[in-house]
Motif scaffolding. Structure first.
Motif, short mmCIF file in Angstrom:
data_model
loop_
_atom_site.label_atom_id
_atom_site.label_comp_id
_atom_site.label_asym_id
_atom_site.label_seq_id
_atom_site.Cartn_x
_atom_site.Cartn_y
_atom_site.Cartn_z
N ILE A 70 2.60 -4.01 15.56
CA ILE A 70 2.29 -2.99 15.95
C ILE A 70 0.80 -2.50 15.71
CG2 ILE A 70 3.22 -0.52 16.09
CD1 ILE A 70 5.98 -1.43 15.35
N LEU A 71 0.32 -2.67 14.56
CA LEU A 71 -0.82 -2.15 14.67
C LEU A 71 -1.96 -2.91 14.90
CD1 LEU A 71 -0.73 -0.31 11.12
CD2 LEU A 71 -0.57 0.80 13.13
N GLY A 72 -1.64 -4.39 15.12
CA GLY A 72 -2.71 -5.24 15.40
C GLY A 72 -3.72 -5.67 14.20
N VAL A 73 -3.13 -5.57 13.15
CA VAL A 73 -3.95 -5.95 11.96
C VAL A 73 -3.46 -6.80 11.12
CG1 VAL A 73 -4.47 -3.40 12.04
CG2 VAL A 73 -2.61 -3.96 10.58
N GLY A 74 -4.36 -7.14 9.93
CA GLY A 74 -3.91 -8.00 8.91
C GLY A 74 -4.32 -9.42 9.09
N CYS A 75 -4.11 -10.30 7.93
CA CYS A 75 -4.76 -11.74 8.05
C CYS A 75 -4.04 -12.60 8.99
CB CYS A 75 -4.62 -12.32 6.37
SG CYS A 75 -2.91 -12.27 6.05
N TRP A 76 -2.85 -12.08 9.37
CA TRP A 76 -2.37 -12.85 10.81
C TRP A 76 -2.56 -12.28 11.85
CZ3 TRP A 76 3.33 -13.73 8.83
CH2 TRP A 76 3.45 -14.57 7.57
N CYS A 77 -3.67 -11.38 12.16
CA CYS A 77 -4.33 -10.89 13.15
C CYS A 77 -5.83 -10.94 13.25
CB CYS A 77 -3.72 -9.45 13.68
SG CYS A 77 -3.96 -9.14 15.24
N TRP A 78 -6.52 -10.04 13.24
CA TRP A 78 -8.23 -10.36 13.05
C TRP A 78 -8.76 -9.21 12.38
CZ3 TRP A 78 -12.13 -7.58 15.56
CH2 TRP A 78 -11.35 -6.21 16.37
N THR A 79 -8.19 -8.68 11.29
CA THR A 79 -8.73 -7.71 10.36
C THR A 79 -9.64 -8.68 9.35
OG1 THR A 79 -6.94 -6.51 10.67
CG2 THR A 79 -8.55 -6.06 8.63
N PRO A 80 -11.04 -8.26 9.55
CA PRO A 80 -11.89 -8.95 8.65
C PRO A 80 -11.99 -8.71 7.26
CG PRO A 80 -12.91 -8.28 10.65
CD PRO A 80 -11.63 -7.38 10.60
N TYR A 81 -11.77 -7.35 6.92
CA TYR A 81 -11.71 -6.67 5.60
C TYR A 81 -10.55 -6.29 5.02
CZ TYR A 81 -14.54 -4.71 1.71
OH TYR A 81 -15.30 -4.12 0.47
N ILE A 82 -9.69 -6.82 4.53
CA ILE A 82 -8.13 -6.60 4.55
C ILE A 82 -7.69 -5.67 3.43
CG2 ILE A 82 -5.90 -7.57 4.27
CD1 ILE A 82 -7.31 -10.23 5.61
N ASP A 83 -6.84 -4.70 4.00
CA ASP A 83 -6.36 -3.76 2.73
C ASP A 83 -4.75 -3.87 3.12
OD1 ASP A 83 -5.29 -1.62 1.56
OD2 ASP A 83 -6.63 -0.23 2.15
N GLU A 84 -4.20 -4.27 1.95
CA GLU A 84 -2.74 -4.67 1.88
C GLU A 84 -1.86 -3.65 1.63
OE1 GLU A 84 -2.59 -9.43 1.60
OE2 GLU A 84 -2.33 -8.20 -0.19
N GLY A 85 -2.33 -2.19 1.57
CA GLY A 85 -1.57 -1.12 1.03
C GLY A 85 -0.29 -0.58 1.73
N THR A 86 -0.18 -1.21 2.97
CA THR A 86 1.30 -1.14 3.78
C THR A 86 2.25 -1.58 2.88
OG1 THR A 86 0.08 -1.00 5.66
CG2 THR A 86 2.35 -1.28 5.60
N TYR A 87 2.08 -2.50 1.76
CA TYR A 87 3.25 -3.29 0.75
C TYR A 87 3.75 -2.09 0.14
CZ TYR A 87 2.19 -8.23 1.98
OH TYR A 87 2.15 -9.52 2.37
N LEU A 88 3.04 -1.13 -0.09
CA LEU A 88 3.33 -0.12 -0.85
C LEU A 88 4.64 0.56 -0.17
CD1 LEU A 88 0.17 1.99 -1.97
CD2 LEU A 88 1.82 0.74 -3.44
N GLN A 89 4.71 0.61 0.89
CA GLN A 89 6.01 1.21 1.70
C GLN A 89 7.01 0.28 1.97
OE1 GLN A 89 3.06 3.15 4.55
NE2 GLN A 89 4.74 4.77 4.84
N THR A 90 6.56 -1.13 2.07
CA THR A 90 7.53 -1.94 2.65
C THR A 90 8.03 -2.87 1.56
OG1 THR A 90 5.78 -3.49 3.26
CG2 THR A 90 6.48 -1.98 4.91
N SER A 91 7.58 -3.10 0.37
CA SER A 91 8.08 -4.13 -0.36
C SER A 91 8.50 -3.52 -1.68
CB SER A 91 7.03 -5.06 -0.68
OG SER A 91 6.37 -5.82 0.41
N GLY A 92 8.49 -2.28 -1.88
CA GLY A 92 9.07 -1.78 -3.07
C GLY A 92 8.17 -1.83 -4.35
N LYS A 93 8.76 -1.39 -5.48
CA LYS A 93 7.92 -1.38 -6.64
C LYS A 93 7.95 -2.78 -7.28
CE LYS A 93 7.70 1.04 -11.02
NZ LYS A 93 7.56 0.04 -11.95
N LEU A 94 8.78 -3.49 -7.04
CA LEU A 94 8.81 -4.93 -7.65
C LEU A 94 7.56 -5.80 -7.41
CD1 LEU A 94 10.12 -7.07 -9.42
CD2 LEU A 94 11.50 -7.66 -7.48
N PHE A 95 7.10 -5.94 -6.09
CA PHE A 95 6.35 -6.45 -5.45
C PHE A 95 4.85 -6.14 -6.06
CE2 PHE A 95 3.45 -7.72 -1.65
CZ PHE A 95 3.07 -8.90 -2.25
N ILE A 96 4.49 -4.80 -6.13
CA ILE A 96 3.54 -4.04 -6.89
C ILE A 96 3.59 -4.76 -8.43
CG2 ILE A 96 2.06 -2.06 -7.27
CD1 ILE A 96 2.53 -2.91 -4.41
#
Length: 516
Positions: free
Chosen positions: A405-431
């Motif tokens: 939706i945002l058009g971002v990330g390493c599977w799109c074309w963001t050259p300087y990548i911040d994966e902070g959205t994982y905080l909301q989608t993957s839960g504490k275990l991933f962190i």
């Protein structure tokens, strides 16, 4: 006076509707690989922002990931490149004649890229940058690839993970070396004869590569399925893994595992989805791959099944040949984007790309527009707005659905990548798992994978020729040793065949470039 005021107001309103950029509108094309989990959308919030700020409209040319490398090769073969190609790597253009006439040399445009060069030439990245240089015929060096860099990344490594509920069931402590792991597997197999431990989502070399380095050898590490060369830190040189004595132990370990029924019979051909299904349903109970899958795929599936299954990371295991070690991916990414020399207004486009590495650019290119697609929480973290979370809550992979939706990330074309959205989608275990990987790395138990040296065109051609010969021999015979149709007593003759087909020359080419 009223008429004059009205005219001024009309002009002000018209000006407000114009793009913030004072330059004439510019349109460019950008080729992007499209993953099925993250569809590429046009006119996303970041593309609209760039159009308003720079007057540049980006037309994304989405190409299915399964066909992407073939399509890129076609671009170069016909010299008909889009203005920007995302997802390129050194292998994309190395060995191609006249590449200097096709691609923009970033070194020629330093003044347009002050932020980017400030990052890649800092002490912590300068060696990697040198690796990505291309040696020209006149001895000069060019830099064609603008690599994707890490701004904020969750730590990931292809590390062992095991169903600890099965260890607890049998009263088995967490293994500390490879022999203890094997004994634990045998004990679990005795109680649960239908389960397996070793599988692969990318063929035989993926299975071997996951074990070779941590068992004291090397080759085929991470996703290098066709590269037996690896950097041996204890020797400070590049060597060909399969010809080393320690590599035989890796294959013997797998041969024993096959004989004892510990290897998934479909390991050679299993796809990612097929292996995921086997792990999620309890058919495969050990996994040597990214810790991200444990948190985002398997443990959620276990929790949903409600059977009390639990998978945890196996701490790096001691081996018989070297200090304890695991291998993780290179810092930053090994791919990025290249710019065609046919791209209109190159300097203007490069200045836009340089902006992507600024603080403002990082926010827009990873989260969109503050107040519209994200907000800043009390701890200072950018957080995607609730409406987008609600829109994507039923997606197969919510993280990638949000990225789409945002058009971002390493599977799109963001050259300087911040994966902070994982905080909301993957839960504490991933962190938490990411922090565990980071702890092992800081303790010296996990090594970043070194970057392959930079080669001349002639060296690349010779390396490709030798590696093709070696891969053909290796791939045609290695499964026979694992499955027992060829005796391990014949291993030395197999290694001799490899050595006779250019191992020494290959190692010399790598180490000459490494020392250069």
């Amino acid at each position: 006076m009223k008429r004059l005021l009205a005219m001024v107001l009309v002009l002000m309103m018209a000006a407000a509707l114009l793009p913030a950029s004072a330059e004439a509108p510019l349109e460019i094309t950008m080729a992007v690989s499209e993953n099925t989990l993250q569809p590429i959308l046009q006119d996303t919030v970041n593309i609209k922002f760039i159009q308003e700020k720079f007057g540049i409209h980006i037309n994304l040319q989405a190409i299915p990931s399964s066909d992407y490398q073939t399509k890129i090769a076609s671009f170069f073969n016909t010299n008909d490149l889009p203005d920007i190609i995302v997802g390129a790597s050194l292998g994309t253009f190395q060995g191609i004649e006249d590449v200097d006439e096709m691609l923009v040399d970033l070194y020629d445009y330093r003044e347009c890229l002050p932020t980017y060069f400030g990052l890649i030439e800092a002490d912590d990245r300068i060696n990697a940058t040198k690796t990505y240089e291309t040696m020209e015929e006149d001895g000069s060096k060019s830099l064609y690839l603008m690599r994707d860099l890490e701004y904020n990344r969750i730590d990931i490594a292809p590390i062992g993970q095991i169903r600890t509920d099965l260890l607890e069931e049998q009263g088995i402590p967490m293994p500390t070396n490879w022999d203890e792991l094997y004994d634990a597997m045998l004990k679990i197999k005795e109680k649960h004869p239908d389960v397996y431990f070793f599988g692969s989502r990318a063929g035989t070399t993926r299975l071997i590569g996951a074990l070779a380095y941590p068992m004291g050898s090397g080759g085929f590490g991470t996703f290098d399925g066709d590269r037996g060369m690896y950097y041996e830190k204890d020797l400070d040189k590049w060597i060909y893994g399969p010809s080393q004595a320690a590599f035989k132990d890796v294959i013997q370990y797998l041969a024993n595992a096959w004989k004892d029924g510990l290897i998934d019979p479909d390991y050679q051909t299993s796809t990612r989805d097929e292996l995921w299904e086997k792990i999620s349903t309890g058919k495969v109970v050990y996994f040597k791959d990214n810790n991200s899958f444990l948190a985002r795929v398997f443990q959620p599936a276990f929790d949903q099944a409600g059977q009390g299954w639990k998978m945890e990371i196996v701490p790096p295991l001691a081996n018989k040949h070297t200090s304890t070690r695991e291998l993780r991916y290179e810092r930053d990414w090994s791919d990025g984007l290249v710019i065609s020399k046919k791209c209109p207004e190159i300097e203007r486009v490069l200045k836009m790309l340089d902006w992507c590495f600024t603080e403002e650019g990082v926010k827009v290119m990873n989260f969109g527009i503050e107040g519209e697609t994200y907000y800043i929480d009390e701890e200072g973290h950018p957080m995607v707005v609730d409406s987008i979370l609600e829109q994507t809550k039923d997606a197969v992979d919510q993280f990638n659905a949000i990225q789409s939706i945002l058009g971002v990330g390493c599977w799109c074309w963001t050259p300087y990548i911040d994966e902070g959205t994982y905080l909301q989608t993957s839960g504490k275990l991933f962190i938490d798992l990411g922090e565990e990987i980071r702890g092992y790395t800081e303790a010296g138990l996990i090594d970043f994978k070194p970057l392959v040296p930079s080669f001349t065109t002639e060296e690349n051609e010779k390396i490709a020729e030798i590696e093709l010969r070696l891969d053909t021999i290796f791939d045609s015979q290695i499964d026979a040793f694992i499955t027992g149709t060829r005796s391990m007593d014949e291993w030395d003759s197999f290694v001799a065949e490899l050595n006779n087909n250019g191992v020494a020359e290959l190692e010399e080419l790598f180490n000459t470039a490494y020392k250069r």
